[in-house]
Design a protein around this motif. Structure first.
Motif, PDB file in Angstrom:
ATOM      1  N   SER A  97       0.815  -1.223   0.000  1.00 15.49           N
ATOM      2  CA  SER A  97       0.000   0.000   0.000  1.00 15.49           C
ATOM      3  C   SER A  97       0.844   1.268   0.000  1.00 15.49           C
ATOM      4  N   GLY A  98       2.091   1.176   0.477  1.00 19.12           N
ATOM      5  CA  GLY A  98       2.943   2.361   0.573  1.00 19.12           C
ATOM      6  C   GLY A  98       2.643   3.209   1.802  1.00 19.12           C
ATOM      7  N   LYS A  99       1.709   2.767   2.638  1.00 16.09           N
ATOM      8  CA  LYS A  99       1.388   3.504   3.862  1.00 16.09           C
ATOM      9  C   LYS A  99       2.476   3.276   4.900  1.00 16.09           C
ATOM     10  N   ASN A 100       2.551   4.193   5.833  1.00 16.52           N
ATOM     11  CA  ASN A 100       3.452   4.068   6.983  1.00 16.52           C
ATOM     12  C   ASN A 100       4.920   3.999   6.612  1.00 16.52           C
ATOM     13  N   THR A 101       5.301   4.689   5.543  1.00 15.61           N
ATOM     14  CA  THR A 101       6.722   4.799   5.233  1.00 15.61           C
ATOM     15  C   THR A 101       7.304   5.893   6.115  1.00 15.61           C
ATOM     16  N   HIS A 102       8.631   6.001   6.165  1.00 21.23           N
ATOM     17  CA  HIS A 102       9.258   7.019   7.012  1.00 21.23           C
ATOM     18  C   HIS A 102       8.735   8.412   6.705  1.00 21.23           C
ATOM     19  N   GLY A 103       8.531   8.706   5.454  1.00 18.41           N
ATOM     20  CA  GLY A 103       8.058  10.032   5.075  1.00 18.41           C
ATOM     21  C   GLY A 103       6.635  10.317   5.516  1.00 18.41           C
ATOM     22  N   LYS A 104       5.894   9.264   5.866  1.00 15.10           N
ATOM     23  CA  LYS A 104       4.491   9.436   6.235  1.00 15.10           C
ATOM     24  C   LYS A 104       4.237   9.142   7.708  1.00 15.10           C
ATOM     25  N   GLY A 105       5.268   9.096   8.536  1.00 13.34           N
ATOM     26  CA  GLY A 105       5.035   8.947   9.961  1.00 13.34           C
ATOM     27  C   GLY A 105       5.539   7.668  10.576  1.00 13.34           C
ATOM     28  N   GLY A 106       6.265   6.864   9.850  1.00 14.81           N
ATOM     29  CA  GLY A 106       6.867   5.670  10.422  1.00 14.81           C
ATOM     30  C   GLY A 106       5.864   4.563  10.648  1.00 14.81           C
ATOM     31  N   GLY A 107       6.364   3.452  11.093  1.00 15.99           N
ATOM     32  CA  GLY A 107       5.505   2.338  11.441  1.00 15.99           C
ATOM     33  C   GLY A 107       5.875   1.042  10.780  1.00 15.99           C
ATOM     34  N   ILE A 108       6.133   1.033   9.465  1.00 14.46           N
ATOM     35  CA  ILE A 108       6.430  -0.216   8.781  1.00 14.46           C
ATOM     36  C   ILE A 108       7.723  -0.830   9.324  1.00 14.46           C
ATOM     37  N   GLY A 109       8.663   0.000   9.734  1.00 15.48           N
ATOM     38  CA  GLY A 109       9.908  -0.500  10.309  1.00 15.48           C
ATOM     39  C   GLY A 109       9.686  -1.298  11.580  1.00 15.48           C
ATOM     40  N   PHE A 110       8.678  -0.932  12.363  1.00 13.80           N
ATOM     41  CA  PHE A 110       8.386  -1.691  13.571  1.00 13.80           C
ATOM     42  C   PHE A 110       7.832  -3.079  13.227  1.00 13.80           C
ATOM     43  N   TYR A 111       7.096  -3.176  12.123  1.00 13.60           N
ATOM     44  CA  TYR A 111       6.636  -4.497  11.663  1.00 13.60           C
ATOM     45  C   TYR A 111       7.833  -5.312  11.177  1.00 13.60           C
ATOM     46  N   GLU A 112       8.768  -4.654  10.494  1.00 13.24           N
ATOM     47  CA  GLU A 112       9.997  -5.328  10.051  1.00 13.24           C
ATOM     48  C   GLU A 112      10.755  -5.877  11.263  1.00 13.24           C
ATOM     49  N   ILE A 113      10.893  -5.068  12.295  1.00  6.60           N
ATOM     50  CA  ILE A 113      11.578  -5.499  13.513  1.00  6.60           C
ATOM     51  C   ILE A 113      10.839  -6.672  14.149  1.00  6.60           C
ATOM     52  N   ALA A 114       9.518  -6.551  14.273  1.00  9.13           N
ATOM     53  CA  ALA A 114       8.719  -7.594  14.921  1.00  9.13           C
ATOM     54  C   ALA A 114       8.800  -8.920  14.165  1.00  9.13           C
TER      55      ALA A 114
END
Length: 181
Positions: free
Chosen positions: A135-152
Motif C-alpha cells: 500500500s505504501g502507507k506508513n513509510t518514514h516520510g508518512k510517519g513511520g511504522g512499517i519498520g516496527f513491523y519489520e523489527i517484529a
C-alpha cells in the motif's frame, strides 16, 4: 554515565558488542553495521540470526535519525541523537536497545502501532507487513511504522516504553530480542 553503570548492564544483560550514544548519520550507521558484521563472523553466528540483528539495528538507528527531538547545543535545530546498545545475554540471545527523545506527535503515531504489533502473532505481523509494503502507507516520510513491523518479524520479543520529559517530549525506550538458533 560512568563506567560502573555500563559494567552493571554487562553483568545483568551479558556481553555488549556495540554501544553508541550521540549524533547519528547514515555513514555512522554503516560503520557500526560493519563492526556488527565482524562480531557476527567471530561469534560464528548463523546468517539468518546475523541478518535479523543487522536489520533491527539499522531500523532502530534510522528511527532515531528520523524522529529524534533533541535540540542541538549550538542552535535550535533538532539533532538526530540517540543511544543504541547491541549485546548478547547470558542465555546466548541477542538484544538491541535504543533510546531517543521523541515529540508528542510522534509518540501518538508510534504507540498505537506498537500496541497493535504486541497483539499479533508472527503470521499476522508478516501479513500486515506485506500489506503495508504494497500500500505504501506508513513509510518514514508518512510517519513511520512499517519498520516496527519489520523489527517484529525478525525478533522474538519487543518491549517499549515512553517516559515523559515534559508535556511535549518523551524518552522512547525500545528493546528487541533475537533468540539464536
Amino acid at each position: 554515565m560512568n563506567i560502573s553503570t555500563i559494567q552493571e548492564i554487562v553483568k545483568k544483560d551479558g556481553i555488549v558488542f556495540l554501544t553508541y550514544g550521540g549524533f547519528l548519520s547514515q555513514a555512522l550507521i554503516s560503520g557500526m553495521t560493519e563492526a556488527l558484521e565482524k562480531e557476527a563472523k567471530q561469534s560464528d553466528l548463523n546468517m539468518g540470526d546475523a541478518n535479523n540483528i543487522f536489520i533491527i539495528f539499522i531500523e532502530l538507528a534510522q528511527n532515531m535519525m528520523n524522529y529524534s527531538k533533541t535540540k542541538s547545543k549550538d542552535n535550535n535545530d533538532l539533532a538526530s541523537e540517540g543511544l543504541i546498545v547491541v549485546g548478547k545475554d547470558n542465555e546466548l540471545n541477542y538484544y538491541i536497545h535504543s533510546q531517543n527523545v521523541v515529540g508528542k506527535e510522534d509518540k501518538e503515531k508510534i504507540e498505537p502501532k506498537l500496541k497493535e504489533i504486541l497483539t499479533l502473532d508472527k503470521e499476522e505481523i508478516k501479513r500486515m507487513y506485506r500489506e503495508l509494503r504494497k500500500s505504501g502507507k506508513n513509510t518514514h516520510g508518512k510517519g513511520g511504522g512499517i519498520g516496527f513491523y519489520e523489527i517484529a518479524k525478525r525478533c522474538d520479543k519487543i518491549n517499549y516504553e515512553f517516559i515523559e520529559i515534559n508535556e511535549n517530549k518523551f524518552y522512547f525506550h525500545f528493546k528487541a530480542e533475537v533468540a539464536t538458533k
